[in-house]
Motif scaffolding. Structure first.
Motif, PDB file in Angstrom:
ATOM      1  N   LEU A 129      28.586  12.293 -41.049  1.00 48.90           N
ATOM      2  CA  LEU A 129      27.349  12.976 -41.412  1.00 48.90           C
ATOM      3  C   LEU A 129      26.290  12.654 -40.359  1.00 48.90           C
ATOM      4  O   LEU A 129      26.558  11.950 -39.388  1.00 48.90           O
ATOM      5  CB  LEU A 129      26.892  12.525 -42.801  1.00 48.90           C
ATOM      6  N   GLY A 130      25.073  13.158 -40.594  1.00 51.83           N
ATOM      7  CA  GLY A 130      24.001  12.925 -39.641  1.00 51.83           C
ATOM      8  C   GLY A 130      23.366  11.557 -39.828  1.00 51.83           C
ATOM      9  O   GLY A 130      23.867  10.681 -40.533  1.00 51.83           O
ATOM     10  N   THR A 131      22.216  11.381 -39.213  1.00 53.59           N
ATOM     11  CA  THR A 131      21.457  10.143 -39.304  1.00 53.59           C
ATOM     12  C   THR A 131      20.472  10.236 -40.463  1.00 53.59           C
ATOM     13  O   THR A 131      19.733  11.214 -40.572  1.00 53.59           O
ATOM     14  CB  THR A 131      20.692   9.889 -37.993  1.00 53.59           C
ATOM     15  N   THR A 132      20.452   9.226 -41.292  1.00 52.75           N
ATOM     16  CA  THR A 132      19.608   9.154 -42.490  1.00 52.75           C
ATOM     17  C   THR A 132      19.888  10.346 -43.408  1.00 52.75           C
ATOM     18  O   THR A 132      19.119  11.304 -43.505  1.00 52.75           O
ATOM     19  CB  THR A 132      18.107   9.077 -42.151  1.00 52.75           C
ATOM     20  N   GLN A 147      18.302  13.847 -39.421  1.00 55.97           N
ATOM     21  CA  GLN A 147      18.667  14.213 -38.047  1.00 55.97           C
ATOM     22  C   GLN A 147      20.157  14.494 -38.002  1.00 55.97           C
ATOM     23  O   GLN A 147      20.951  13.811 -38.657  1.00 55.97           O
ATOM     24  CB  GLN A 147      18.332  13.082 -37.070  1.00 55.97           C
ATOM     25  N   GLY A 148      20.520  15.517 -37.251  1.00 54.59           N
ATOM     26  CA  GLY A 148      21.941  15.816 -37.111  1.00 54.59           C
ATOM     27  C   GLY A 148      22.415  16.869 -38.078  1.00 54.59           C
ATOM     28  O   GLY A 148      21.658  17.729 -38.520  1.00 54.59           O
ATOM     29  N   ALA A 149      23.686  16.768 -38.454  1.00 47.50           N
ATOM     30  CA  ALA A 149      24.379  17.869 -39.113  1.00 47.50           C
ATOM     31  C   ALA A 149      23.977  18.055 -40.580  1.00 47.50           C
ATOM     32  O   ALA A 149      23.655  17.115 -41.293  1.00 47.50           O
ATOM     33  CB  ALA A 149      25.887  17.642 -39.032  1.00 47.50           C
ATOM     34  N   PHE A 150      23.999  19.321 -40.979  1.00 45.08           N
ATOM     35  CA  PHE A 150      23.959  19.752 -42.377  1.00 45.08           C
ATOM     36  C   PHE A 150      25.406  20.053 -42.745  1.00 45.08           C
ATOM     37  O   PHE A 150      26.064  20.878 -42.118  1.00 45.08           O
ATOM     38  CB  PHE A 150      23.081  21.002 -42.501  1.00 45.08           C
ATOM     39  N   VAL A 151      25.939  19.357 -43.778  1.00 44.09           N
ATOM     40  CA  VAL A 151      27.379  19.372 -44.030  1.00 44.09           C
ATOM     41  C   VAL A 151      27.671  19.836 -45.453  1.00 44.09           C
ATOM     42  O   VAL A 151      26.947  19.487 -46.394  1.00 44.09           O
ATOM     43  CB  VAL A 151      27.994  17.978 -43.791  1.00 44.09           C
ATOM     44  N   VAL A 152      28.748  20.601 -45.603  1.00 48.05           N
ATOM     45  CA  VAL A 152      29.201  21.076 -46.911  1.00 48.05           C
ATOM     46  C   VAL A 152      30.598  20.526 -47.154  1.00 48.05           C
ATOM     47  O   VAL A 152      31.462  20.575 -46.270  1.00 48.05           O
ATOM     48  CB  VAL A 152      29.225  22.615 -46.976  1.00 48.05           C
ATOM     49  N   ALA A 153      30.827  19.981 -48.373  1.00 49.45           N
ATOM     50  CA  ALA A 153      32.132  19.407 -48.704  1.00 49.45           C
ATOM     51  C   ALA A 153      32.595  19.924 -50.057  1.00 49.45           C
ATOM     52  O   ALA A 153      31.783  20.200 -50.943  1.00 49.45           O
ATOM     53  CB  ALA A 153      32.064  17.877 -48.716  1.00 49.45           C
ATOM     54  N   ASP A 154      33.906  20.054 -50.229  1.00 49.84           N
ATOM     55  CA  ASP A 154      34.493  20.474 -51.497  1.00 49.84           C
ATOM     56  C   ASP A 154      34.313  19.370 -52.536  1.00 49.84           C
ATOM     57  O   ASP A 154      34.567  18.198 -52.264  1.00 49.84           O
ATOM     58  CB  ASP A 154      35.972  20.769 -51.295  1.00 49.84           C
ATOM     59  N   ALA A 155      33.881  19.750 -53.734  1.00 52.83           N
ATOM     60  CA  ALA A 155      33.563  18.756 -54.761  1.00 52.83           C
ATOM     61  C   ALA A 155      34.787  17.968 -55.207  1.00 52.83           C
ATOM     62  O   ALA A 155      34.686  16.776 -55.516  1.00 52.83           O
ATOM     63  CB  ALA A 155      32.921  19.441 -55.967  1.00 52.83           C
ATOM     64  N   ARG A 178      29.830  23.080 -41.533  1.00 52.43           N
ATOM     65  CA  ARG A 178      28.660  22.307 -41.103  1.00 52.43           C
ATOM     66  C   ARG A 178      27.805  23.117 -40.156  1.00 52.43           C
ATOM     67  O   ARG A 178      28.269  24.058 -39.494  1.00 52.43           O
ATOM     68  CB  ARG A 178      29.058  20.993 -40.461  1.00 52.43           C
ATOM     69  N   ILE A 179      26.534  22.775 -40.120  1.00 49.64           N
ATOM     70  CA  ILE A 179      25.602  23.250 -39.091  1.00 49.64           C
ATOM     71  C   ILE A 179      25.254  22.014 -38.273  1.00 49.64           C
ATOM     72  O   ILE A 179      24.692  21.047 -38.800  1.00 49.64           O
ATOM     73  CB  ILE A 179      24.343  23.875 -39.713  1.00 49.64           C
ATOM     74  N   ASP A 180      25.609  22.007 -37.020  1.00 46.00           N
ATOM     75  CA  ASP A 180      25.479  20.789 -36.215  1.00 46.00           C
ATOM     76  C   ASP A 180      24.032  20.327 -36.083  1.00 46.00           C
ATOM     77  O   ASP A 180      23.772  19.128 -36.052  1.00 46.00           O
ATOM     78  CB  ASP A 180      26.079  21.007 -34.825  1.00 46.00           C
ATOM     79  N   GLN A 181      23.106  21.264 -36.014  1.00 47.43           N
ATOM     80  CA  GLN A 181      21.711  20.877 -35.854  1.00 47.43           C
ATOM     81  C   GLN A 181      20.810  21.918 -36.509  1.00 47.43           C
ATOM     82  O   GLN A 181      20.926  23.106 -36.230  1.00 47.43           O
ATOM     83  CB  GLN A 181      21.338  20.751 -34.373  1.00 47.43           C
ATOM     84  N   LEU A 182      19.928  21.483 -37.399  1.00 45.38           N
ATOM     85  CA  LEU A 182      18.956  22.375 -38.023  1.00 45.38           C
ATOM     86  C   LEU A 182      17.781  22.610 -37.085  1.00 45.38           C
ATOM     87  O   LEU A 182      17.554  21.827 -36.149  1.00 45.38           O
ATOM     88  CB  LEU A 182      18.462  21.768 -39.337  1.00 45.38           C
TER      89      LEU A 182
END
Length: 441
Positions: free
Chosen positions: A163-166, A183-191, A199-203
């Motif tokens: 995942l990203g930072t913080t 900071q960093g990636a926005f991530v989606v995971a299967d429940a 994921r989106i690497d950078q917002l």
């Protein structure tokens, strides 16, 4: 072995069959029929609930058998002819395992029932900031009824990915966990599996929170405004007009979408994301009680917002609510799902810390005269501190040992009854996780 839960009521059948015509003692038969006996199934009551990836060895104890042969079927399909069978759970579902032992002219049958749940189905998640400059954010998992916390479940189920930072926020929407890092990636995971699905690497700006709107659209709040995200393609659209500066929590209702902004306080958006009304200042938000009221906090006031006409009722608190803008987190505010009650934490001046949760029973100001819950001595909240678990009417608190340095790796997960405030379970675990917020599917 785990007991069967969730109304998983089962019946079990032991059948002993004798081949017709061979049970008589006539002169031309080949001897008395000896019926094989299954004296113990090798699995308590012949039933269990296990999780994907788990195994169970089925080893019946037998009597009165001679030169036996065996057959095992899973949901009607033969899987083994050995005397012992190991069932390994690869998919969720209900499984009937039939066991047959044939000895001489007779046979005996036994039926096992095993329910397989997803690896992360029976519990909740703990979103962690991570150890700044040392480790990225990650996710821990607590399985209901157990005495330990499963650590780093995102990394363990996604080798080579982080995942990203913080990582300050996580929320479920349509059986997926959306994880926002500053900071960093926005991530989606299967429940069910915690496998990353996108994921989106950078917002466009540092991220704060996520709010699901419909099957195709969500909103991401950031250090500068709100951005829509296409949930099918995981692409970010243009920033919503009229909202600048840092935005924190968001809450969707049937009429409006509420956003907590640093510059304009509470902003109510129409369903097309246009601004309906700027309601006024607030420090933390949001929580929704069963009557539909949307709650926020400002100064020494608890604010109850009517989600239809946007009118506000205020309730005086016995302490001041501090904002979290300097080191943003989702804030110590949650609501019951079984009664019209709001839980609010008494934090330190920087928006976290503290040890006390107050419970406001709507319409009863006297309910705020004393804390509802006080953490054990020597511990304090971190991050958003706590949330109501809607699945079983409990309050989940996340705390660390008070102080700094190595104290910060001493974590405690407490589970309280949300009606009475009684402590139901306390689990200690070690690691520099810096817990951000619990998340429930």
């Amino acid at each position: 072995m785990r007991s069967i839960t969730r109304k998983f009521q089962l019946s079990f059948i032991v059948a002993v069959l004798a081949i017709a015509g061979l049970a008589s003692c006539s002169k031309d038969n080949q001897g008395e029929v000896v019926v094989p006996q299954i004296t113990a199934p090798g699995l308590k009551n012949g039933a269990d609930t296990i999780y994907v990836g788990d195994s169970r060895v089925l080893s019946p104890t037998l009597a009165d058998v001679k030169n036996p042969t065996f057959q095992w079927l899973v949901n009607g399909v033969e899987v083994s002819t050995d005397s012992i069978y190991t069932f390994t759970a690869t998919e969720r579902g209900n499984y009937t395992i039939s066991y047959k032992v044939i000895s001489g002219n007779s046979m005996a049958l036994y039926y096992y029932r095993i329910k397989v749940e997803g690896k992360f189905e029976n519990g909740f998640f703990l979103i962690n900031e991570g150890w700044y400059t040392h480790e990225p954010g990650d996710v821990n998992f607590y399985r209901n009824g157990e005495d330990s916390v499963y650590q780093y479940v995102f990394q363990r189920n996604n080798p080579g990915k982080t995942l990203g930072t913080t990582t300050e926020y996580g929320a479920f929407f349509n059986n997926k966990l959306y994880l926002v890092s500053k900071q960093g990636a926005f991530v989606v995971a299967d429940a069910a599996t915690m496998k990353e699905t996108g994921r989106i690497d950078q917002l466009p700006q540092n991220g704060n929170a996520f709010c699901g709107i419909n099957n195709s659209t969500g909103l991401i709040s950031t250090l500068d405004g709100i951005y829509p995200v296409n949930l099918q393609t995981l692409t970010v659209g243009a920033k919503l007009p009229g909202i600048d500066g840092q935005v924190g929590a968001m809450q969707k209702t049937s009429s409006y979408i509420f956003a907590l902004t640093q510059n304009d306080g509470i902003v109510a958006l129409n369903q097309d994301f246009s601004i309906a009304q700027k309601i006024g200042a607030a420090d933390i938000g949001f929580a929704v009680t069963p009557d539909g009221t949307v709650w926020a906090g400002s100064g020494n006031k608890l604010l109850g917002i009517n989600p239809q006409n946007l009118k506000i009722d205020t309730v005086t608190l016995p302490f001041n609510v501090y904002d979290t803008w300097g080191y943003w987190n989702a804030g110590m505010l949650s609501a019951s799902t079984t009664e019209n009650a709001v839980f609010i934490g008494k934090s330190e001046a920087w928006g976290s810390g503290g040890q006390q949760i107050y419970k406001y029973s709507v319409g009863n100001p006297a309910s705020l005269q004393a804390p509802f819950i006080t953490l054990p001595a020597g511990t304090e909240f971190y991050g958003a501190g706590f949330r109501n678990n809607p699945n079983n009417n409990t309050l989940i608190t996340l705390s660390m040992k008070s102080g700094y340095g190595d104290n910060s790796k001493q974590n405690t997960l407490n589970i309280y009854d949300a009606t009475s405030g009684a402590l139901k379970k306390s689990v200690n675990y070690v690691g520099f996780f810096f817990p951000a917020i619990p998340a429930f599917n």
